[in-house]
Design a protein around this motif. Structure first.
Motif, mmCIF file in Angstrom:
data_model
loop_
_atom_site.group_PDB
_atom_site.id
_atom_site.type_symbol
_atom_site.label_atom_id
_atom_site.label_comp_id
_atom_site.label_asym_id
_atom_site.label_seq_id
_atom_site.Cartn_x
_atom_site.Cartn_y
_atom_site.Cartn_z
ATOM 1 N N HIS A 136 22.482 4.616 -24.747
ATOM 2 C CA HIS A 136 22.294 4.256 -23.342
ATOM 3 C C HIS A 136 23.620 3.776 -22.740
ATOM 4 N N SER A 144 15.023 8.451 -19.157
ATOM 5 C CA SER A 144 14.890 8.166 -20.594
ATOM 6 C C SER A 144 13.550 7.526 -20.916
ATOM 7 N N SER A 183 9.027 8.450 -19.073
ATOM 8 C CA SER A 183 10.196 9.108 -18.470
ATOM 9 C C SER A 183 9.736 10.107 -17.405
#
Length: 719
Positions: A551, A672, A679
């Motif tokens: 991330h 995500s 998501s």
């Protein structure tokens, strides 16, 4: 010239004179007058007292004896036969008169004795009556006699005083009608209360006074009641005093039961057995009050043996000097806990003799603990238990002698304490300090003086220690510190060592040298230390949240793309790169249960979440390498319309880098997904960003971001 002649006339005259002398002598003696006799030219003086002893018979013999002697003195002038005749005549006459006189004298004596005896008895009786009356009058109570009709026949002076009257006023008065209206005289004598009672009496001035009576019946030989004999005392004032005392005692008891501490009265004996105790004895000792009052338990049974002897000596000394005593001692309560007590007491005396002891006992355990704590803190550090700076300075000057050379000092500074305090709070910082104190204790010798020198500094004084030995000890401290486990950062310490071999070098110079070496080492490895701390924090964050390394990498690529599109300088692009990794560093202090909660957050949980920008700001300020992005971290959750947090700023007030991170972070979360949110496709994410443009996001940046993404920026190459 001679008194006696040989003629008959002379004889008769002599006899007559002798008889007259004897008669006068007897009469004079009888009437008890002094007299003088002259016989044959000889002067003889007698007294009535002397004749009263000798008697009439003795007088006659004595008189004849005098005449006989006279004749023998003048034998040539007198005829012996006349002398003999005169002697026997006088002797006979003297015997007759003497016998008569003795009988008369005896009768007279008996009569006089009888008269004198009667007068003496009457006088004695009168004196006894007066004396008895005086006794009755000075009696402290009223004495009263009443006849069978209820009339007063006698009252003493005390009774008159109590009733306010004279003796003459009350004699003959009906006692029950005049003074005793509350008592029925007819049934009074036969009542159960006759012998002793309390009743009101109406005095002459119409006052009602309470009297206590003791009565007895006066009877004749046949048992008939002739009257009543009473003794009485006015108890009005005493009863009022008793009532007042009863009220005072009740007030004292209420006060004693409610005053903090133990109020007691006890005997002055070996065990100080209790007479009175208030209820606080139970909360103080844990035992029932009745156990002490009934003698099942004594306070001395609870006092520590080493204190008891001192207590007895102090109390004895105070009693001997008739002064108060002040004691401090320890007891063991019912749970076995030691308590400190303070006792203030005094002996109570009656008529000069000790009657009992009384006093007050307070629980001063908290005070004693505070005193011990103050005493401890005067030489020890409260947190670590090591010596404090004050004690160290005293020891430094004490050991600064030639005999202690070489004298060495180790000065240490704990790395990262400020960051821990700012990020996780001082409680976590204290844990780090305790780990450091453990490392010093484990590494130093018994003779070394270890102290906390300041906030994050420790110092060791090593007498008779060379520089090589001191360096070895410092290395042990560093090694032991690295082995300590701490949840957030790896513990480490920077140390400086200095040694004096010569007496003229001052200890201040020694400390300054050690301090300079410590800061030199700290500076050399500070960058590495901060890097280690940041990496440790990031690792902790990834373990407890969804802030994965992937991330962070995606955010770094996207944010730099926007920065390049905006033609930002390289320095700003570098900041963007760091900000992408550390923007949520403040979440490291939030509990895992909140960060990974799958359901909606509560109001309090949201408040906790909203604090992480400020926490991240503090972390960034503590590290010079990331301090330039501190404000960007602080404002990365602000909104374009001013509805964000933590400060609610809007528009261009929000730093540019914070606005960029806000867009790319939201986009990555949408595509995500999270455990609490599914998501969504990229197109849906673009539409959401467009919808929030101008409200949550900077509209210009939102448009640039969407254009970049639609032009074909691929994230697969970095996934």
């Amino acid at each position: 010239m001679y008194l006696f002649k040989k003629s008959d006339s002379t004889k008769l005259a002599l006899i007559a004179i002798g008889a007259i002398i004897i008669i006068i002598s007897v009469l004079l003696e009888f009437f008890s007058f002094p007299y003088v006799t002259i016989s044959g030219g000889i002067l003889t003086i007698y007294s009535a007292i002397w004749f009263g002893v000798r008697g009439g018979f003795s007088i006659s013999l004595f008189s004849c004896f005098i005449i006989l002697i006279y004749y023998f003195v003048n034998p040539d002038q007198y005829i012996l036969s006349n002398v003999i005749t005169s002697f026997f005549f006088y002797l006979f006459l003297g015997v007759i008169v003497g016998l008569f006189h003795d009988r008369l004298k005896e009768s007279q004596k008996q009569l006089i004795a009888a008269q004198i005896s009667q007068r003496n008895v009457e006088k004695s009786l009168e004196e006894e009556r007066n004396r008895f009356k005086q006794y009755l009058d000075i009696a402290g109570v009223m004495l009263l006699a009443v006849d069978s009709d209820g009339k007063v026949t006698y009252i003493n002076q005390k009774g008159c005083d109590l009733l306010g009257c004279n003796f003459e006023d009350i004699i003959g008065e009906n006692w029950f009608e005049r003074f005793f209206p509350d008592v029925d005289d007819k049934n009074f004598i036969n009542s159960d209360k006759f012998s002793e009672l309390e009743s009101y009496v109406l005095t002459y001035n119409q006052q009602k006074r309470l009297f206590h009576f003791r009565n007895t019946k006066l009877t004749d030989s046949e048992g008939n009641i002739e009257g009543i004999l009473s003794s009485a005392e006015d108890i009005t004032d005493r009863r009022q005093t008793e009532n007042d005392l009863k009220g005072s005692e009740e007030k004292f008891r209420n006060l004693a039961e409610n005053i903090p501490g133990v109020i007691y009265l006890c005997h002055y004996d070996k065990s100080y057995s209790m007479i009175y105790l208030n209820q606080d004895i139970e909360s103080l000792t844990g035992y029932d009050k009745s156990d002490f009052l009934e003698g099942k338990l004594n306070l001395t049974d609870l006092i520590l043996e080493k204190d008891l002897d001192t207590i007895n000596k102090q109390v004895t000394r105070a009693i001997e000097n008739q002064k108060p005593f002040y004691l401090i001692y320890r007891i063991k309560d019912v749970l076995g806990q030691i308590k400190w007590l303070e006792e203030k007491g005094i002996g109570v005396y009656k008529e000069g003799k000790l009657n009992h002891l009384e006093g007050h006992i307070s629980d001063i355990t908290a005070r004693k603990e505070a005193e011990e704590r103050i005493r401890f803190l005067s030489f020890y550090d409260e947190l670590t238990g090591l010596y404090n700076r004050r004690f160290f300075n005293e020891e430094l000057y004490r050991l600064d002698t030639v005999r202690q050379l070489p004298l060495s000092i180790i000065l240490g500074d704990v790395n990262g304490l400020k960051l821990i305090n700012d990020t996780f709070g001082h409680f976590e910082g204290d844990k780090l300090l305790l780990k450091a104190a453990e490392a010093f204790r484990e590494s130093c010798r018994k003779e070394d003086v270890i102290a906390r020198f300041g906030g994050d500094e420790f110092i060791v004084l090593l007498p008779k220690t060379t520089i090589e030995e001191a360096n070895n000890i410092a290395n042990r401290i560093e090694d032991n510190m690295k082995q300590k486990q701490l949840s957030h950062i790896p513990p480490s310490m920077s140390l400086g060592v200095a040694t004096k071999d010569l007496a003229h070098i001052s200890v201040h110079q020694l400390i300054k040298e050690a301090e300079d070496k410590m800061y030199e080492k700290k500076l050399l490895k500070s960058k590495q230390v901060r890097s280690d701390i940041l990496q440790s924090l990031l690792k902790t964050l990834r373990e407890k949240s969804y802030e994965t390394e992937r991330h962070s990498k995606r955010l770094e690529v996207l944010s730099v793309k926007i920065g390049e599109a905006l033609n930002l300088p390289l320095s700003e692009l570098q900041k963007l790169s760091i900000l992408a990794k550390l923007h949520d560093i403040g979440k490291v202090t939030i509990a895992r249960t909140i960060l990974k909660k799958k359901t909606s957050l509560t109001t309090e949980e949201w408040k906790t979440i909203k604090k992480h920008p400020e926490t991240g700001y503090k972390i960034a300020l503590s590290a010079p390498e990331i301090a330039p992005i501190a404000e960007c971290i602080l404002y990365h959750h602000e909104r374009w319309d001013g509805q964000g947090y933590p400060h609610g700023i809007e528009g261009d007030e929000i730093p540019l880098l914070s606005r960029i991170i806000a867009i790319v972070d939201s986009y990555d979360v949408m595509v995500s997904g999270r455990c609490y949110k599914k998501s969504m496709p990229k197109e849906s994410a673009f539409k959401e960003i467009e919808r929030c443009s101008g409200r949550q996001f900077d509209p210009n940046l939102a448009r640039v971001f969407i254009d970049i993404m639609k032009e074909g920026t691929k994230l697969d190459t970095i996934s």
